[in-house]
Design an enzyme around this catalytic site. Structure first.
Site, PDB file in Angstrom:
ATOM      1  N   ASP A  34       0.825  -1.196   0.000  1.00  0.00           N
ATOM      2  CA  ASP A  34       0.000   0.000   0.000  1.00  0.00           C
ATOM      3  C   ASP A  34       0.868   1.259   0.000  1.00  0.00           C
ATOM      4  O   ASP A  34       0.724   2.124   0.849  1.00  0.00           O
ATOM      5  CB  ASP A  34      -0.889  -0.029   1.249  1.00  0.00           C
ATOM      6  CG  ASP A  34      -1.969   1.034   1.183  1.00  0.00           C
ATOM      7  OD1 ASP A  34      -2.254   1.519   0.090  1.00  0.00           O
ATOM      8  OD2 ASP A  34      -2.522   1.387   2.251  1.00  0.00           O
TER       9      ASP A  34
ATOM     10  N   ILE B 194      -3.453  -5.674  -0.996  1.00  0.00           N
ATOM     11  CA  ILE B 194      -2.646  -5.979  -2.179  1.00  0.00           C
ATOM     12  C   ILE B 194      -1.214  -5.525  -1.897  1.00  0.00           C
ATOM     13  O   ILE B 194      -1.001  -4.425  -1.376  1.00  0.00           O
ATOM     14  CB  ILE B 194      -3.157  -5.236  -3.429  1.00  0.00           C
ATOM     15  CG1 ILE B 194      -4.673  -5.427  -3.595  1.00  0.00           C
ATOM     16  CG2 ILE B 194      -2.411  -5.686  -4.674  1.00  0.00           C
ATOM     17  CD1 ILE B 194      -5.274  -4.619  -4.739  1.00  0.00           C
TER      18      ILE B 194
ATOM     19  N   LEU C 183     -10.171  -3.743  -6.403  1.00  0.00           N
ATOM     20  CA  LEU C 183      -9.963  -4.996  -7.124  1.00  0.00           C
ATOM     21  C   LEU C 183     -11.026  -5.990  -6.664  1.00  0.00           C
ATOM     22  O   LEU C 183     -11.345  -6.071  -5.481  1.00  0.00           O
ATOM     23  CB  LEU C 183      -8.566  -5.556  -6.824  1.00  0.00           C
ATOM     24  CG  LEU C 183      -8.187  -6.741  -7.712  1.00  0.00           C
ATOM     25  CD1 LEU C 183      -7.679  -6.245  -9.062  1.00  0.00           C
ATOM     26  CD2 LEU C 183      -7.126  -7.610  -7.054  1.00  0.00           C
TER      27      LEU C 183
END
Ligand code: SF4
Ligand code: SF4
Length: 307
Positions: A131, A166, A155
């Site tokens: 991030d 992510i 996503l």
């Protein structure tokens, strides 16, 4: 089997063993499709006070400028969907912030993956990102076939929805590359309809400067009066567009004990939050990402909600 295929398989198997939901890989190259979109978004000031989004424009679109000699971007998803939720009718924090700060939890796992690569494949240079502003993580994850970017700009996958972090490893090793999956938003507009501040201004376009996440976490100044009464009781982040997304019916609880919340977080009522002391704040959010707003930030948000 070629060396690329073998190394790719080794990395993906180890990523699974380390607890990542999935792992997808792309060639490290200029993100052609993303460039005009990012430029337009910034030109329309949709980043609000998030100045850092304007910095390093070139590096953000080209990983080879960020990590010298890089060949591959490995994207990894880590589930944070909690088994238990906060009480109904209380002030809410985004589910990603229930447990310990994900930056540390994921960095540890990424380090383990890097060590595995060095031991099993050989000396590989690279950098880990969680991030982090210079990497467009959603764009890379989508390019690597881990999901598509939904109309709410997160996503999204058919298998597990969207409640995951992510992260990326950008390394100087050539691997086998994945291809995109198709978009399954179809005619659905649930996230656009439900957004409390109408921040999803068009399908796939979120005006960051109108998003509750931005207001409650990023904005340093006073909260804008015109949004009073529109925060739907969110005091840190907002999950509305993800909560209403039909694909999140397929979210499964995470298995990471470090993401479990302190019991107090689940039992605090509105009144408890309104009376929170700095001592309680420190206890409930020990090692949590909520500390980013500090006690003063969280109480500012709570005061805005209770007015
Ligand atoms: S996080 Fe909340 S405020 Fe932001 S776009 Fe989604 S629903 Fe709207
Ligand atoms: S709520 Fe509907 S439109 Fe929005 S991201 Fe989910 S599937 Fe796509």
């Amino acid at each position: 089997m070629s060396a690329h295929q073998k190394n790719t398989e080794l990395i993906k198997t180890e990523a699974k063993r380390l607890g990542f939901l999935s792992c997808g890989i792309s060639k490290a190259e200029f993100l052609e499709e993303e460039a005009p979109r990012l430029e337009k978004w910034l030109r329309n000031n949709m980043n609000g006070e998030m100045q850092y989004m304007e910095n390093n424009f070139d590096k953000r679109l080209d990983p080879t400028k960020l990590v010298e000699g890089s060949k591959s971007v490995i994207s990894l998803l880590l589930n944070y969907y909690p088994e238990e939720k906060q009480l109904d009718g209380t002030y809410k924090i985004s589910k990603y912030a229930y447990g310990q700060d994900y930056h540390y939890v994921i960095k540890t796992k990424l380090k383990q993956l890097q060590e595995f690569i060095s031991e099993e494949i050989g000396e590989v240079n690279g950098r880990a990102f969680v991030d982090s502003a210079p990497v467009l993580d959603k764009a890379w994850a989508a390019k690597s076939g881990l999901g598509w970017i939904g109309k709410h700009s997160n996503l999204l996958t058919q298998q597990v929805g969207s409640f995951y972090f992510i992260a990326e490893l950008i390394i100087d090793l050539e691997l086998e590359y994945d291809s995109r999956v198709t978009d399954h938003c179809g005619t659905c507009t649930a996230c656009l309809d439900a957004c409390p501040t109408k921040a999803i201004v068009a399908p796939y376009v979120v005006d960051g400067s109108k998003c509750i996440s931005y207001f409650t976490i990023e904005l340093k100044n006073e909260l804008p009066a015109e949004f009073h009464g529109k925060f739907d009781d969110w005091m840190f982040g907002c999950d509305v567009c993800q909560d209403v997304c039909p694909w999140n019916r397929f979210s499964k609880p995470h298995q990471e004990p470090l993401f479990d919340p302190k019991p107090e977080l689940l039992s605090m009522t509105k009144k408890d939050w309104e009376e929170i002391t700095e001592e309680v704040f420190r206890k409930v959010f020990q090692k949590s990402a909520v500390k980013r707003t500090k006690f003063s930030g969280l109480t500012r948000n709570i005061d805005f909600l209770k007015k």
